[in-house]
Structure formats: structure tokens, C-alpha cells
Design an enzyme around this catalytic site. Structure first.
Site, PDB file in Angstrom:
ATOM      1  N   CYS A   2       0.835  -1.194   0.000  1.00  0.00           N
ATOM      2  CA  CYS A   2       0.000   0.000   0.000  1.00  0.00           C
ATOM      3  C   CYS A   2       0.876   1.253   0.000  1.00  0.00           C
ATOM      4  O   CYS A   2       1.846   1.347   0.738  1.00  0.00           O
ATOM      5  CB  CYS A   2      -0.946   0.092   1.184  1.00  0.00           C
ATOM      6  N   ARG A  27       4.426  -0.377  -4.531  1.00  0.00           N
ATOM      7  CA  ARG A  27       4.037  -0.736  -3.162  1.00  0.00           C
ATOM      8  C   ARG A  27       2.722  -1.500  -3.100  1.00  0.00           C
ATOM      9  O   ARG A  27       2.294  -1.935  -2.035  1.00  0.00           O
ATOM     10  CB  ARG A  27       3.855   0.532  -2.335  1.00  0.00           C
ATOM     11  N   TRP A  73      -2.566  -2.921  -1.741  1.00  0.00           N
ATOM     12  CA  TRP A  73      -2.195  -4.338  -1.777  1.00  0.00           C
ATOM     13  C   TRP A  73      -3.154  -4.999  -0.796  1.00  0.00           C
ATOM     14  O   TRP A  73      -3.070  -4.797   0.416  1.00  0.00           O
ATOM     15  CB  TRP A  73      -0.748  -4.523  -1.339  1.00  0.00           C
ATOM     16  N   ASN A  99      -2.394   2.262   5.464  1.00  0.00           N
ATOM     17  CA  ASN A  99      -1.447   1.189   5.184  1.00  0.00           C
ATOM     18  C   ASN A  99      -1.196   0.471   6.497  1.00  0.00           C
ATOM     19  O   ASN A  99      -0.799   1.090   7.475  1.00  0.00           O
ATOM     20  CB  ASN A  99      -0.141   1.802   4.642  1.00  0.00           C
ATOM     21  N   GLY A 100      -1.491  -0.817   6.553  1.00  0.00           N
ATOM     22  CA  GLY A 100      -1.327  -1.566   7.796  1.00  0.00           C
ATOM     23  C   GLY A 100      -2.526  -2.464   8.008  1.00  0.00           C
ATOM     24  O   GLY A 100      -3.306  -2.704   7.085  1.00  0.00           O
ATOM     25  N   GLU A 480      18.527 -17.873  -3.467  1.00  0.00           N
ATOM     26  CA  GLU A 480      18.174 -16.568  -4.023  1.00  0.00           C
ATOM     27  C   GLU A 480      17.835 -16.681  -5.520  1.00  0.00           C
ATOM     28  O   GLU A 480      16.878 -16.062  -5.995  1.00  0.00           O
ATOM     29  CB  GLU A 480      19.337 -15.585  -3.781  1.00  0.00           C
ATOM     30  N   LYS A 484      14.252 -15.642  -7.073  1.00  0.00           N
ATOM     31  CA  LYS A 484      14.117 -14.659  -8.160  1.00  0.00           C
ATOM     32  C   LYS A 484      13.269 -15.222  -9.282  1.00  0.00           C
ATOM     33  O   LYS A 484      12.371 -14.570  -9.799  1.00  0.00           O
ATOM     34  CB  LYS A 484      15.474 -14.255  -8.747  1.00  0.00           C
ATOM     35  N   GLU A 487       9.438 -15.734  -8.222  1.00  0.00           N
ATOM     36  CA  GLU A 487       8.602 -14.577  -7.902  1.00  0.00           C
ATOM     37  C   GLU A 487       8.245 -13.727  -9.117  1.00  0.00           C
ATOM     38  O   GLU A 487       7.222 -13.056  -9.106  1.00  0.00           O
ATOM     39  CB  GLU A 487       9.228 -13.723  -6.801  1.00  0.00           C
ATOM     40  N   HIS A 503      19.062 -36.665  -0.762  1.00  0.00           N
ATOM     41  CA  HIS A 503      18.220 -37.092   0.356  1.00  0.00           C
ATOM     42  C   HIS A 503      16.733 -36.943   0.046  1.00  0.00           C
ATOM     43  O   HIS A 503      15.921 -36.876   0.966  1.00  0.00           O
ATOM     44  CB  HIS A 503      18.587 -36.309   1.620  1.00  0.00           C
ATOM     45  N   LYS A 602       6.286  -4.263  -3.043  1.00  0.00           N
ATOM     46  CA  LYS A 602       7.556  -3.949  -2.378  1.00  0.00           C
ATOM     47  C   LYS A 602       7.298  -3.560  -0.926  1.00  0.00           C
ATOM     48  O   LYS A 602       6.338  -2.861  -0.636  1.00  0.00           O
ATOM     49  CB  LYS A 602       8.185  -2.773  -3.115  1.00  0.00           C
TER      50      LYS A 602
END
Ligand code: F6R
Length: 607
Positions: A2, A27, A73, A99-100, A480, A484, A487, A503, A602
């Protein structure tokens, strides 16, 4: 998560809000809306979808000089027009952007419904708007104060009231909020990027503070109405840094910026004459940090991967027992922490809710707290006892790239800084520092061959399952690389310590499955070659990341992407680059929106 923007001044607010929302879209991008206020009228326009959908339904000639805007978001309720912010009370007089997460929204909703309030949306934010309206008796600030006393959870809010046309009331707890100071105008934002075009002078709203903002006045108080004095601070970032500069995507721009931003990160910190690392941010706590019995590195996602590299670095160079914790797990686990513990919070944004909460938990239990943070003045940066900034500039691409290399570089410097004060010899430090100094140019050399990574991506983008294998320092890089890829391209990918493959995960390997193996020169080279052979004999297609000059590896791999030679502890700074490029190109080839991946946003400021 947001984005919030607000304007109160003498210029038409709408273009400023829309431009701010465009800069904030990373965001959150599932819906957007604005509220403008003029002569006791509140005009709200909102729309599901990207900002462009909102722009189509806006009357761009609206002249009002006070307004708020939001890009969402979704947390409570799907991304629809109705659930988009701003939210209003029943009378349509009060508008709120938020936002929250209001954690007691169910109880408050039930209470308000019993008072006869009917809700339009499923959001926690509408509850807040209705609550403020219930307390409103001609003073918006007072009503917001009273409402917030009833609320638990996190918030960064901006509130308008039709009866107070030149006022925005803002407040924060746990979600970022800054106020931009201009001439005869103020701006409100969750993120500096939204207001950089208008001012670089800002005031950071603290947790539990309420701001009363008019064109000419800014008054900050606590929830209990005690005045708060704050200095205006200067944002160091420039407008150019948050623009695409000719690149197709922010992610690509940020990948290619790495040589330059890592120079910035290292500048003034590597003293090759004295074989020393200079970290001004650690000066006041050096003794305590060096005396720590245990170091905990914490973060989320990519930052957690960087922390894993940090663990290897700290144990090798500093010889203090070091652990890496998922911030989200750490805080709820009743962790054993005492004054001999030092916790380093690793975060690009400095606003990640879980990382922030882990930091608070450690602080309350007596640990020394440090930050390896990018955004100057962010919550984590302000609340740690000490820290080292990444200085890699704003990261706009939702998939973190340059922040990862910045985080690893900072952790490497902290490790060497502490190592020199423990057992690391001047000679070993000299070798480490020289290798670190060479990294930016070595990354540039990898980027000069970026086309090779694109070609590999092109061959395998139709495969839905990938494996990434690494050992030692390159195990976190495997994680990582897989993160990448998944996502931004939505390909399923798993990263593993290479030896773990046998294993269980080896059962997944079949003809043509892409397996990325980081097989650079080092202590475990022979072992990883064995792992490659195990993959090959089961029909997997191997994409190897190898050290320049390694001619043998091509015999075991279908494709080889080379990186320059460096010491093992610093290899992640190089081996991650081809993996970033593969992920980027795979996503582009599959037609995905690289900078706005599905379901993501983000800076995760909710738990
Ligand atoms: C992945 C990514 C996330 C972040 C994570 C932590 O590409 O960007 O996994 O790394 O949300 O964010 P910061 O570093 O801002 O705390």
C-alpha cells in the site's frame, strides 16, 4: 504494501496525487483511489486494477488543493472498486487512506453495527473511517486521536474531513509515514519516492504520533496530545535515481546498476593502506559488538538469503557463533537472548514488519541491535542501536537485486571489521579487502556477457520446474536464484544445498529438467562436480555457473555461464548476477510484468 500520498497547499492536488501514486505503484497495485476536498465537499474516486484504470475514470480538471491518494495491496477483501481506498463514513464527510492492519476490526465492526452503522466494504479501513466519524464533534484531530485509542494493529493513515477543507490529519504506528515540507504546502507519503519531485525536505512521523497538516503549518503530537518537536531532514536520493533511465524495467536497471552502487557502498569504507575497514556507524558499539557471545542475523526473503551468506562470513572471519533466523519465526518463538547477544537486522526497506518486530523483541530482551539497511531514516534504521547503511540507492523493482549484493557487501565489511579485532591477520584482511574492492569491476564484466544468460533463459522458459544447487557460500545464492525465478516468472523453482539433493529432491529430476549448479572454484568444487554428474545421469539439463578459465566444467554441463575468480567468501556477489539475469529474461520471455509481479508488492509492512 500500500502506498499513501497526500497534498495540502495552493496548487491543484490531483496531478500531484496521481504522479505520487505512479511512483508508489510498486508498493501495491491491485486498486487505487483519491479523495479531494473543497468548500465542504468530499469527492472520492476509486477503481480496481492498476493506476491507469483510476486515471481513466478521474475528472482531471478538478481544481481542489487538498487531497489524499492510495494504491492498495489487498489484505481485507478482494481488490474491487468498493474495497479500494479512500474509505468514507456513512455521511461521506470523513475519508481515510490506510497502510497496515487494524487487528481488532471485527470487534469494532460489530460494535459499530450495533450502533446502527452499515458498512459498504470488507475492509478494516472503513471501520476506522466510521469510528472517526462517530467521535467527530467539529475537531478532526481530536476525533482521530480518540479513534486510534480504540484501535490495535498497525497503521499509517491520512484523514480528510469535509468540514475542515485545508487540513490532513495523519498518524502512524508500525507503518512508514513521512511529511514533505514545501513552500506554502505539505505532502504526506508512505515513501520518499512519492514526493521527491516536489521536495527533499522531510519530517519522519514517529510511532504513536499524530500530525495536523495545513498548507502553512505542521503540528506533531503524541496520541496523548503531548507536542513533539522534530527537525526537518534532507533526503539524499534524487529524482533521476527513481526513474527508468531508458531501461525496460526497474529490475533490469537495478541489475545493471550494481557495479556503480556497490562502488558507493564500499566507498570510504575500505582502507587498503591500513588493511582496515572503516565503518563509522559501528564506532560507538565496537567494544560491545566485539565482545558479543553470539550474533543473530535476521531478515525476510532475499534479505534472509543475504543473512545466510553473512552467517558463513561471520563464522569464518569473526569466529563468534552466528545464527540466521527468519524474522517472522524468531519473534514468536520465545528466543533465548541476553546481553551477550548482538542482533543484526538485514533489510532493504527498513520497514519490513516481521524484521522490525524481531528487532524490537531482541531489544526488549537486552540484545545489542544493529541494522544493515538501505533506506536512510527508515524505521529499522532509526530503532537499532547502530548500523551500516547499504547506500545502493532506491530499489523500485519488486524483486530485490542490488539490495542483495549491497547486503552481502555490508555483512562482508562488518565481518572483516570485527575479524580484525578478533583473530583475522593483517595479511588475510588485506587479501579480503583487495578482493572486495575488485568486485564492482568484476560484476561489470559479468554484465558485459549478459546476453549469454538471456540465451539460456530462452531455451528453458517453457519448463515449469527448476532446481538450483550450491554449496558453502553459494548455497544461499542457490536459494536466491530460485526465489528470483519463481517470484517474477511464476516458474516453480527450489534452491538446495547441493548435497541435500540425494536425500529426496533427486526424485524430481527427469529428462530435460533445468538444474542450475553453482560450481565455482573452491574447497567443495570436486563435490559439486559429483552432484552435477548425479543430475546428468538422470537426464537433468545442467546450467553451470563456473569460474572463468575452468575448461573442464563444460564436459559436465549443458551450458556454462562464467564469472571472474574471487575468494570464496565473496563469490555470492558474483554468482548471483547470472541468476538475476536468467530470472529477469525468463519472466520477460513468458510475458510477465517483471516490476509488478502477481500478488507481490515492495516492502512488506504487514505481518
Ligand atoms: C524478494 C524480495 C523480498 C524482500 C523481503 C525483505 O525479491 O524483495 O523477499 O527481500 O520482503 O524486504 P526488506 O529487505 O525490505 O526487509
Amino acid at each position: 504494501m500500500c502506498g499513501i500520498i497526500g497534498y495540502v497547499g495552493n496548487r491543484p492536488a490531483l496531478p500531484i496525487l496521481v504522479e505520487g501514486l505512479r511512483r508508489l505503484e510498486y508498493r501495491g497495485y491491485d486498486s487505487a483511489g483519491v479523495a479531494l476536498i473543497d468548500q465542504e465537499n468530499l469527492c472520492v474516486t476509486k477503481s480496481a486494477g492498476r493506476l491507469s484504470a483510476l486515471e481513466q475514470v478521474l475528472d482531471h480538471s478538478m481544481p481542489q488543493t487538498t487531497g489524499i491518494g492510495h494504491t492498495r495491496w489487498a489484505t481485507h477483501g478482494p481488490p474491487t472498486d468498493v474495497n479500494a481506498h479512500p474509505h468514507t463514513d456513512t455521511s461521506g464527510k470523513i475519508a481515510v487512506i490506510h497502510n497496515g492492519i487494524i487487528e481488532n476490526d471485527r470487534a469494532l465492526r460489530t460494535y459499530l453495527q450495533r450502533q446502527g452503522v452499515t458498512f459498504k466494504s470488507e475492509t478494516d479501513t472503513e471501520v476506522l473511517a466510521q469510528l472517526i466519524a462517530m467521535f467527530y464533534e467539529g475537531d478532526l484531530e481530536k476525533a482521530v486521536r480518540k479513534a486510534l485509542r480504540e484501535v490495535s494493529g498497525t497503521y499509517g493513515i491520512g484523514v480528510l474531513c469535509a468540514d475542515e477543507p485545508n487540513v490532513i490529519v495523519a498518524a502512524r504506528k508500525g507503518s512508514p509515514l513521512i511529511i514533505g515540507v514545501g513552500k506554502g504546502e505539505h505532502l504526506l507519503a508512505s515513501d520518499a519516492a512519492a514526493i521527491l519531485a516536489h521536495t527533499t525536505q522531510v519530517i519522519y512521523v514517529g510511532d504513536g504520533e499524530i500530525a495536523h497538516i495545513t498548507p502553512d503549518e505542521l503540528r506533531l503530537t503524541t496520541l496523548d496530545a503531548i507536542p513533539v518537536a522534530k527537525d526537518v531532514q534532507q533526503i539524499e536520493w534524487s529524482l533521476e535515481q527513481i526513474e527508468l533511465a531508458g531501461y525496460d524495467h526497474f529490475m533490469l536497471k537495478e541489475i545493471f546498476e550494481q557495479p556503480e552502487v556497490l562502488e558507493n557502498c564500499l566507498r570510504g569504507r575500505l582502507d587498503q593502506n591500513e588493511n582496515a575497514i572503516r565503518l563509522g556507524g559501528l564506532v560507538d558499539c565496537t567494544k560491545k559488538l566485539t565482545g558479543a557471545k553470539r550474533i543473530i542475523l535476521t531478515g525476510c526473503g532475499t534479505a534472509w538469503h543475504a543473512a545466510l551468506v553473512g552467517e558463513y562470513l561471520f563464522e569464518e572471519l569473526v569466529r563468534i557463533p552466528t545464527e540466521v533466523e527468519y524474522a517472522s519465526e524468531f519473534r514468536y518463538r520465545n528466543p533465548v537472548i541476553d546481553e551477550g547477544t548482538a542482533l543484526i537486522a538485514v533489510s532493504q526497506s527498513g520497514e519490513t514488519a516481521d524484521t522490525h518486530a524481531a528487532l524490537i523483541e531482541a531489544k526488549q530482551r537486552g540484545a545489542l541491535t544493529l541494522g544493515a539497511v538501505n533506506v536512510v531514516g527508515s524505521t529499522i534504521a532509526r530503532e537499532t542501536d547502530a548500523g551500516v547503511y547499504l547506500h545502493v540507492g532506491p530499489e523500485i523493482g519488486v524483486a530485490s537485486t542490488k539490495a542483495f549484493t549491497g547486503q552481502v557487501a555490508v555483512l562482508a565489511m562488518i565481518a572483516c571489521f570485527l575479524g580484525r579485532r578478533k583473530h583475522l591477520s593483517p595479511c588475510a584482511a588485506a587479501e579480503f579487502i583487495a578482493a572486495l574492492a575488485a568486485i564492482p569491476k568484476q560484476i561489470k564484466r559479468i554484465l558485459d556477457t549478459a546476453e549469454e544468460a538471456r540465451k539460456v533463459a530462452q531455451i528453458y522458459t517453457d519448463r515449469e520446474n527448476w532446481l538450483y544447487l550450491g554449496r558453502g557460500y553459494n548455497y544461499p545464492v542457490a536459494l536466491e536464484g530460485a526465489l528470483k525465478l519463481k517470484e517474477i516468472s511464476y516458474i516453480h523453482a527450489e534452491g538446495l544445498p547441493a548435497a541435500e539433493m540425494k536425500h529426496g529432491p533427486i526424485a524430481l529430476i527427469q529428462e530435460g529438467m533445468p538444474v542450475v549448479v553453482i560450481a565455482t572454484a573452491g574447497r567443495q568444487y570436486d563435490k559439486i562436480i559429483n552432484n552435477m554428474m548425479q543430475v546428468r545421469s538422470r537426464g537433468g539439463s545442467i546450467i553451470a555457473i563456473a569460474t572463468e578459465g575452468d575448461r573442464e566444467i563444460a564436459k559436465q554441463a549443458d551450458h556454462v555461464l562464467y564469472v571472474p575468480d574471487t575468494i570464496e567468501p565473496l563469490q555470492p556477489l558474483l554468482t548471483v548476477i547470472p541468476l538475476q539475469l536468467i530470472a529477469y529474461h525468463a519472466a520477460v520471455i513468458r510475458g510477465c510484468n517483471v516490476d509488478k509481479p502477481r500478488n507481490l508488492a515492495k516492502s512488506v509492512t504487514v505481518e
